[in-house]
Design an enzyme around this catalytic site. Structure first.
Site, mmCIF file in Angstrom:
data_model
loop_
_atom_site.group_PDB
_atom_site.id
_atom_site.type_symbol
_atom_site.label_atom_id
_atom_site.label_comp_id
_atom_site.label_asym_id
_atom_site.label_seq_id
_atom_site.Cartn_x
_atom_site.Cartn_y
_atom_site.Cartn_z
ATOM 1 N N ARG A 1 -25.442 -0.449 7.001
ATOM 2 C CA ARG A 1 -25.288 -1.883 6.785
ATOM 3 C C ARG A 1 -25.741 -2.690 8.007
ATOM 4 N NH1 ARG A 1 -19.659 -3.119 3.933
ATOM 5 N NH2 ARG A 1 -20.821 -3.480 2.034
ATOM 6 N N GLU B 1 -19.475 -4.190 10.109
ATOM 7 C CA GLU B 1 -20.370 -3.336 10.885
ATOM 8 C C GLU B 1 -21.522 -4.123 11.508
ATOM 9 O OE1 GLU B 1 -18.252 -0.860 7.818
ATOM 10 O OE2 GLU B 1 -19.424 -2.715 7.756
ATOM 11 N N LYS C 1 0.847 -1.191 0.000
ATOM 12 C CA LYS C 1 0.000 0.000 0.000
ATOM 13 C C LYS C 1 0.887 1.248 0.000
ATOM 14 C CE LYS C 1 -4.267 1.625 2.158
ATOM 15 N NZ LYS C 1 -5.268 1.367 3.217
#
Length: 638
Positions: A409, A381, A294
């Site tokens: 969600r 979540e 990354k």
């Protein structure tokens, strides 16, 4: 100083990127040109994001992967679905959007995420995690039903592989056995460092030399077995794939009936192209495990990928943040984090839960001070809410810190697992309202609407930092489900009390007196309403401003008394008007028969998805800033 990305030779040659209009232009390039194009992509992405903010580290990490995909597949015909989509900047640059790239995330410019309406190469719109496998499987089934012949590719990060939706897609895809390709982009990061057992499992990577040495040692050992040695050795030789899947994450994906390939170097275009060309011949689901870094190619992002995941403007030479107006004021997120730590110091039952965003939600402070009471559940979540419910059954007081758009969600879990059982779970909802440049997928436009009708839940929104601290104190003074929603960005500079006092539930406050018209507001729109009323005094319009503070329960007694004294009322909110705060006020007035002769006007977010732009631009466009409130009042009293 940061190292330069392009060599002198690469800078001398004519730039390649302006001439790239689509995948076939990438396929015509020579191998050495691909390397130069990769450097150009990184320079362009860094240059744009440093000036306008955006998702830098994710996109830098997949530059070579994107080039390899464009080299091996024809996305004029083949389909690609990027999971989340914050790593798709190179994809945008390679699909005819180079000339528009300077409008990235700006009002009326190109989105920071793939959008089907923006380009024929954006085959699926994304913004939330873990959707790509399910969407790609749907495309693959549709292809087969129509009798078409093309590839379908899902690119999903290892952070997104912690969410249940990804495994629902894998399970169905493996069971159906349809031809599709899943590329697992493994950089051991979601936004922050990945967590959980699955993350540890995916990190079990064996190099090819180590695997071959192990295989050779096993072969030599079994050859020494009397009578059966040669036969066993042949079996070991044939079982190389089994060894690989046993000692690497392949065993997990093979269990889902995927052919597993990898891990392979995600920064070697040539190696990836060879693998992709080979797996196109496999007529079943395939997962390719690609290892990337990354922030690759930009030293500050490599060293601090969490900060550069989604970053504001910065100096490209140093990576240091650029100063901006308003610097020095704490954000609502920071006030939340510091206040939660103070409350947890007094109450050892308070815990903090985040879904892969300790820095983004301000719970990193809590993690440092109370690590034994802090839990990062990953991008899960739904699990976060039910996990919190379980803690609450045992006397703990979990604070669930989630962005408004991501809490969507978990709607069923909020209803079924927390509120139905009246459990002592506190929801702290960051990014309530318009978030700005991330656009429609990230605006917290619906939380008042989807929470205010749930029984047992108390819902509040602060006008400033001091009121946020008081509302947090209020939340923990109550037993049962409580939600506090607050906006993105800095506050107004209100002084936060060292020992904030709780607020009486269901009470508001008059913040500006007036006799001609009443403005009823809540949350981030209270101060603009007050400013508007003060400026309207110069025009001879005397507007009162009432800060409701509570969306549920409403300050009913106060509102009904005010309705007796004003025949014109303006309701202002930064939420969808459909089912939102204004709807709640109207319902109260209608049910109490207080609307006789009273004109009520509402302003807020209309029944449409709001695109990207700065918060200031969007609030102005929707007429919920100071000037918009003034115009609404003029219309109401004219």
């Amino acid at each position: 100083m940061v190292r330069t990305l392009m060599s002198k030779d690469e800078k001398k040659r004519s730039p390649l990127l302006p001439g790239i209009e689509g995948p076939r232009d990438v396929q015509r390039l020579e191998p050495d040109e691909l390397q130069a194009l990769a450097a150009e992509l990184r320079e362009t992405i860094i240059g744009q994001v440093s000036g306008g903010g955006g998702h830098l580290a994710p996109s830098l990490g997949v530059v070579e992967l994107t080039l390899a995909l464009f080299r091996a597949f024809d996305f004029e015909r083949d389909k690609i679905v990027w999971d989340v989509g914050h790593q798709a900047y190179a994809h945008k640059l390679l699909t005819g959007r180079y000339s528009e790239f300077d409008t990235l995330r700006k009002k009326d410019g190109i989105s920071g995420f793939p959008r089907m309406a923006e380009s024929p190469y954006d085959h699926f719109g994304v913004g939330h995690s873990s959707t790509s496998i399910s969407a790609a499987l749907g495309m693959a089934m549709a292809r087969d039903l129509k009798g078409e012949k093309h590839e379908v590719v899902s690119v999903i990060g290892d952070g997104s592989m912690t969410a249940g939706l990804a495994y629902e897609g894998l399970n169905q895809a493996g069971g159906m056995g349809r031809k599709m390709i899943v590329v697992l982009n493994d950089n051991e990061m979601s936004i922050s460092k990945n967590v959980g057992a699955l993350s540890s499992f995916l990190s079990r990577k064996l190099s090819a030399p180590l695997l071959q040495r192990l295989k050779g040692e096993v072969e030599n050992w079994v050859r020494g077995v009397p009578k059966l040695g040669e036969e066993l050795a042949m079996y070991v030789k044939r079982s190389g794939d089994s060894l690989k899947t046993f000692f690497t994450p392949g065993m997990l994906f093979e269990a889902f009936q995927f052919t597993y390939v990898g891990p392979i170097n995600g920064h070697d275009v040539g190696e990836m192209v060879k693998v992709f060309e080979q797996i196109k011949k496999i007529d079943k689901p395939v997962l390719v495990h690609v290892l990337t870094k990354k922030g690759k190619g930009y030293e500050p992002a490599e060293n601090n990928p969490t900060y550069f995941h989604g970053v504001g403007r910065f100096e490209p030479e140093t990576g240091l943040a650029r100063k901006f107006t308003g610097a020095g004021l704490p954000s609502y997120t920071e006030i939340f984090g510091s206040t939660l730590c103070k409350l947890a110091e007094k109450d050892r039952k308070i815990m903090a839960i985040t879904a892969a965003m300790p820095e983004g939600t301000g719970t990193d402070c809590f993690r440092s001070n109370y690590p034994e009471r802090f839990v990062d559940v990953g991008i899960c979540e739904q699990h976060a809410v039910t996990f919190a419910a379980g803690l609450a059954t045992q006397g703990y007081r979990p604070a669930v810190a989630i962005y408004s758009t991501f809490l969507q969600r978990s709607y069923d879990q909020v209803v079924h697992d927390v509120c139905l059982q009246n459990l002592d779970v506190k929801f702290f909802i960051d990014r309530g309202g318009l978030v700005g440049e991330d656009g429609a997928t990230h605006h917290g436009a619906f939380d008042m609407s989807y929470l205010r009708h749930i029984p047992n839940l108390v819902l509040m929104a602060p006008k400033d930092e001091a009121e946020l601290a008081r509302m947090m104190t209020t939340a923990f003074a109550l037993h049962g489900p409580v939600a506090v929603r607050y906006p993105r960005g800095t506050g107004v500079g209100a002084d936060v009390d060292e020992n904030p006092k709780p607020i009486e539930v269901g009470t508001g406050e008059m913040v500006h007196e007036g006799k001609d018209v009443l403005i009823v507001s809540v949350g981030s729109r209270v101060y603009p309403a007050k400013e508007a009323s003060m400026e309207l005094e110069e025009e001879g319009i005397d507007a009162a401003v009432f800060n409701a503070r509570f969306i549920k329960p409403l300050p009913q007694k106060q509102l009904l008394e005010l309705a007796e004294n004003y025949d014109r009322i303006l309701v202002v909110e930064e939420n969808a008007m459909a089912g939102g705060f204004g709807s709640a006020v109207l319902e109260l007035l209608v049910d109490s028969e207080k609307l006789n002769g009273t004109t009520v006007k509402r302003i807020g977010i209309p029944d449409e998805f709001v695109e990207h732009g700065t918060q200031k631009e969007l609030r102005s466009m929707l007429g919920i800033d100071k000037d918009g409130i003034k115009n609404a009042i003029r219309e109401l009293v004219s």
